[in-house]
Scaffold this motif. Structure first.
Motif, mmCIF file in Angstrom:
data_model
loop_
_atom_site.group_PDB
_atom_site.id
_atom_site.type_symbol
_atom_site.label_atom_id
_atom_site.label_comp_id
_atom_site.label_asym_id
_atom_site.label_seq_id
_atom_site.Cartn_x
_atom_site.Cartn_y
_atom_site.Cartn_z
ATOM 1 N N PRO A 52 14.828 29.016 -75.827
ATOM 2 C CA PRO A 52 14.697 29.966 -76.948
ATOM 3 C C PRO A 52 15.233 31.369 -76.650
ATOM 4 O O PRO A 52 15.457 32.131 -77.569
ATOM 5 N N LYS A 53 15.457 31.707 -75.406
ATOM 6 C CA LYS A 53 15.955 33.048 -75.104
ATOM 7 C C LYS A 53 17.468 33.061 -74.898
ATOM 8 O O LYS A 53 18.038 34.073 -74.492
ATOM 9 N N HIS A 54 18.094 31.914 -75.102
ATOM 10 C CA HIS A 54 19.537 31.816 -74.868
ATOM 11 C C HIS A 54 20.283 32.800 -75.760
ATOM 12 O O HIS A 54 20.015 32.883 -76.959
ATOM 13 N N ASP A 55 21.253 33.527 -75.198
ATOM 14 C CA ASP A 55 21.863 34.605 -75.987
ATOM 15 C C ASP A 55 22.834 34.100 -77.058
ATOM 16 O O ASP A 55 23.244 34.865 -77.911
ATOM 17 N N LEU A 56 23.191 32.829 -77.029
ATOM 18 C CA LEU A 56 24.012 32.309 -78.137
ATOM 19 C C LEU A 56 23.123 31.697 -79.231
ATOM 20 O O LEU A 56 23.607 31.253 -80.260
ATOM 21 N N PHE A 57 21.815 31.666 -78.960
ATOM 22 C CA PHE A 57 20.911 31.016 -79.916
ATOM 23 C C PHE A 57 19.676 31.869 -80.167
ATOM 24 O O PHE A 57 18.570 31.350 -80.305
ATOM 25 N N SER A 58 19.872 33.170 -80.212
ATOM 26 C CA SER A 58 18.733 34.079 -80.363
ATOM 27 C C SER A 58 17.883 33.751 -81.586
ATOM 28 O O SER A 58 16.678 33.909 -81.573
ATOM 29 N N SER A 327 13.728 30.840 -97.038
ATOM 30 C CA SER A 327 14.981 30.598 -96.332
ATOM 31 C C SER A 327 15.173 31.614 -95.206
ATOM 32 O O SER A 327 14.486 32.631 -95.152
ATOM 33 N N ARG A 328 16.095 31.288 -94.309
ATOM 34 C CA ARG A 328 16.387 32.268 -93.259
ATOM 35 C C ARG A 328 17.856 32.279 -92.871
ATOM 36 O O ARG A 328 18.540 31.263 -92.870
ATOM 37 N N SER A 329 18.323 33.474 -92.566
ATOM 38 C CA SER A 329 19.709 33.630 -92.159
ATOM 39 C C SER A 329 19.721 34.458 -90.883
ATOM 40 O O SER A 329 18.755 35.154 -90.573
ATOM 41 N N ALA A 361 15.638 37.370 -92.464
ATOM 42 C CA ALA A 361 17.040 37.614 -92.095
ATOM 43 C C ALA A 361 17.071 38.401 -90.797
ATOM 44 O O ALA A 361 16.396 39.415 -90.678
ATOM 45 N N ASP A 362 17.821 37.901 -89.845
ATOM 46 C CA ASP A 362 17.975 38.618 -88.577
ATOM 47 C C ASP A 362 19.413 39.102 -88.444
ATOM 48 O O ASP A 362 20.345 38.379 -88.796
ATOM 49 N N SER A 363 19.570 40.307 -87.925
ATOM 50 C CA SER A 363 20.904 40.838 -87.681
ATOM 51 C C SER A 363 20.971 41.387 -86.270
ATOM 52 O O SER A 363 20.054 42.079 -85.838
ATOM 53 N N LYS A 364 22.040 41.070 -85.578
ATOM 54 C CA LYS A 364 22.234 41.638 -84.244
ATOM 55 C C LYS A 364 23.700 42.033 -84.083
ATOM 56 O O LYS A 364 24.493 41.281 -83.503
#
Lengths: 441, 268
Positions: A52-58, A327-329, A361-364
């Motif tokens: 779960p902490k993988h940086d390509l799969f935050s 929903s989630r994005s 919604a998450d943004s990074k």
């Protein structure tokens, strides 16, 4: 969403390894695919499913997917009628069908494409050692475990080559259609390689759709743009809810080449797109836009990695997410400006429109800059529909539902307006309106 | 115009009041603060009322409460429009009943096409009246005619609603919407503010062409200037949330000459 390392789906890899053993026995892939498959499965074993902490799969929880026991799709149930449902006006004679991962000339119609566009199966194309070498290189450097799974199982695909100095007006539509299966979850691994020659220009539309549900479409697409070429690309994710839809798009941009991508997602149980772009020589330009329109429990996730590897290149990203109900994005985007990539211009903007309290919604947005003379911006916004705009529309007699739907459409319009194929844009506007009206009714 | 004023006057003389809007002891405000403190006002068909007053007197609160802005709340009193309890209706229902608010600050709505928006609003009204909705081509004929009426360039059809419009064009666009929707009661909230004299004439001209014996207009204004072009039957002065004086249009001239200071609410 799991938050501790104990949720790591360790052990789930064995499901893929079992399936791979069966695949090698039954499909008996020929060279060079067998070698590529074996290299890729080793890569998979190294990468492993993400913790779960993988940086390509935050923001992506792939646990359920990893633990699903997939079978490979054996009997494709895709016929001409299904293809017809998904063809946009103006693309009837320039449609390339990839059904359950296999290019199907019998379902495709290339008659409107000029002779400068060469289409073949990847099986034929790998006879060219340069292509086989390129595929081997992508496997060596693969950092995405799902793309590695694609590499472990693919033994065909679509190869598209545009000769130099070709101006192709007719958009080429690549349809990825998955059969799905009622009895057991199936996985397909479409693979497309497109090479656009010097000074050529082409419009490519790709659409992911399904005849049934319960499938995992796990595709990889590579676009190689040679000097001064241009690709106008539209990517539509329209799988049914009961599916997992993953894709990795890798773009290589040579000197003065331009790639303009517009990505439109309607979401599904888990949709994820990984965009990896390399601006490899000076003057290259990337424009990458996207919009997700999600409702119910739909999810759509974007991972973007843009590598500025040469001076005087430009990249601009604008992604919008409309999230309703539960929903989630997510958008996780990094722009990496290498040392020496001076005079880079880069913009990144994410706008999230939240239509319900339960939506997520998450943004990074992220910048990694190793050069000292660059201009880079990034930003992210979150908001609801504007109360004053809603009241203004209400005060003219538009119901709350109509006003919300109109404002939501207008939010998406700045992205849809970037689509360079009018029939595709208007088709998407229609679908979007229907989805929003159902929501706001 | 003359006929129109005459008929209004005759209505008064004969006592045949065709009441459209009746406000009785209305108290209203914003976020719990009372701003309108007991207003009573009757507007009949065929009448033009001007409501004047200094900044902060409650003019805009009155217009917003009549149009149903969700941030404003009625705290007491009644408002009856065409026999219906107006305060019970949602903003869109009020619009469909025939109320139109011309905004002091028209809202910019990027991405919403002006002509498409006007057609949606027009069709919402048609649907309410059980009439056939118009397709874009048929509606375009109506729109062209109305745009001519308010002196608006046709290029504004394809622009986003109010986005990037100048102050004058935004106000003209409000009058255009009024012309398309043909409301029974138009409340024009400081439509004259910020307009140069040419734009003011165009807006006033549009208003004059749209009034008739079956509708009514409430002009909310800070200045007397608009009233040189649109002649009201009644002028009301609002101060600190109350109507402190009502009269005919000569009152507006007094206000222009003497300002608002001589009018303050009578202590109770």
């Amino acid at each position: 969403m799991p938050t501790t390392l104990t949720d790591t789906p360790s052990g789930a890899e064995s499901l893929i390894l079992d399936l791979h053993g069966k695949y090698l026995e039954e499909a008996r892939p020929s060279e060079p695919f067998k070698g590529l498959n074996l290299a890729s499965v080793r890569r998979f074993e190294t990468l492993k499913f993400p913790h779960p902490k993988h940086d390509l799969f935050s923001f992506v929880n792939a646990k359920e997917l990893a633990w699903t026991r997939f079978q490979l799709q054996r009997d494709s149930r895709i016929g001409k009628d299904i293809v017809r449902d998904h063809v946009y006006p103006g693309c009837e004679k320039s449609v390339l069908v990839v059904a359950d991962g296999t290019f199907r000339p019998d379902l495709s119609d290339l008659s409107a494409l000029p002779s400068q566009v060469k289409v073949s199966s990847l099986r034929e194309a790998v006879a060219d050692p340069a292509i086989a070498r390129y595929l081997a290189e992508t496997i060596e450097s693969e950092n995405d475990v799902f793309a590695a799974i694609n590499g472990a199982f693919f033994n065909d695909g679509l190869y598209l080559e545009v000769e130099p100095a070709a101006l192709v007006e007719t958009p080429a539509l690549i349809l990825y259609i998955s059969s799905g299966s009622a009895s057991h979850p199936t996985m397909t691994v479409p693979r497309v390689l497109a090479k656009v020659g010097r000074h050529s220009e082409v419009k490519i539309v790709v659409k992911y759709a399904g005849a049934g549900g319960n499938y995992f479409v796990n595709s990889t697409q590579d676009f190689i743009l040679e000097e001064n070429s241009k690709v106008l690309y539209t990517h539509i994710q329209a799988d049914p809810f009961e599916s997992w839809s993953f894709a990795k798009d890798r773009v290589h941009l040579n000197r003065y080449s331009r790639f303009h991508g517009v990505n439109v997602y309607s979401g599904c149980k888990l949709a994820r797109r990984h965009h990896e772009v390399h601006l490899e020589d000076s003057g290259a330009e990337l424009k990458l836009d996207g919009v997700s329109v999600l409702t119910g429990r739909e999810q759509a996730h974007n991972l973007v990695r843009i590598h500025h590897e040469a001076p005087q290149c430009a990249s601009a990203q604008h992604f919008k997410n409309i999230v309703n109900e539960s929903s989630r994005s997510s958008f996780d985007g990094s722009v990496i400006v290498n040392k020496g990539a001076q005079l880079t211009n880069s913009d990144q903007l994410i706008n999230n429109l939240m239509l319900s309290d339960d939506a997520h919604a998450d943004s990074k947005p992220n910048l990694m800059i190793y050069a000292d003379d660059v201009k880079c911006t990034h930003g992210s916004t979150v908001g609801q529909l504007d109360e004053e705009q809603l009241f203004y529309l209400n005060s003219r007699g538009l119901s709350q539902g109509m006003a919300k739907s109109l404002l939501t459409r207008s939010f998406a319009e700045s992205i849809l307006g970037e689509i360079q194929v009018p029939a595709v844009a208007s088709g998407l506007r229609g679908i979007l309106s229907k989805k929003l009206e159902a929501n706001h009714a | 115009m003359e006929n129109f004023i005459l008929s209004g006057a005759l209505n008064q003389i004969n006592g045949r009041k065709d009441s459209m809007l009746e406000i009785k002891d209305l108290h209203a405000g914003f976020e719990g603060t009372e701003i309108v403190k007991g207003i009573s006002l009757t507007v009949n068909k065929g009448e033009i009322h001007a409501i004047m007053g200094p900044n902060g007197s409650g003019k805009s609160t009155l217009s917003k409460i009549l149009a149903g802005h969700p941030a404003y709340e009625a705290m007491g009193g009644t408002v009856t429009f065409m026999g219906k309890d107006l305060l019970e209706l949602s903003p869109d229902q009020r619009a469909l009943e025939g109320i139109f608010l011309g905004f002091q600050y028209p809202v910019e709505v990027p991405g919403v096409n002006n002509a498409e928006f006007l057609r949606m609003a027009y069709n919402a009204k048609m649907a309410r009246q059980g009439k056939e909705e118009l397709d874009p081509l048929d509606f375009d004929d109506i729109l062209d005619e109305k745009m001519k009426l308010v002196g608006m360039d046709s290029k504004y059809k394809d622009r986003s609603l109010n986005e990037g419009f100048s102050g004058g064009e935004k106000k003209k666009n409000e009058i255009l919407q009024m012309a398309v929707l043909q409301p029974k009661l138009a409340i024009l909230d400081e439509t004259d503010s910020g307009l140069d004299i040419d734009a003011l004439r165009v807006v006033a001209n549009g208003v004059n062409k749209l009034i008739n014996q079956d509708n009514a207009i409430i002009l909310i204004t800070h200045y007397q200037r608009l009233l040189e072009y649109v002649k009201p039957h009644y002028v009301h002065v609002l101060s600190k949330g109350e109507i402190v004086k009502s009269g005919d249009k000569s009152l507006a001239l007094d206000l222009e000459a003497q300002g608002y200071d001589w009018l303050t609410p009578v202590p109770k």
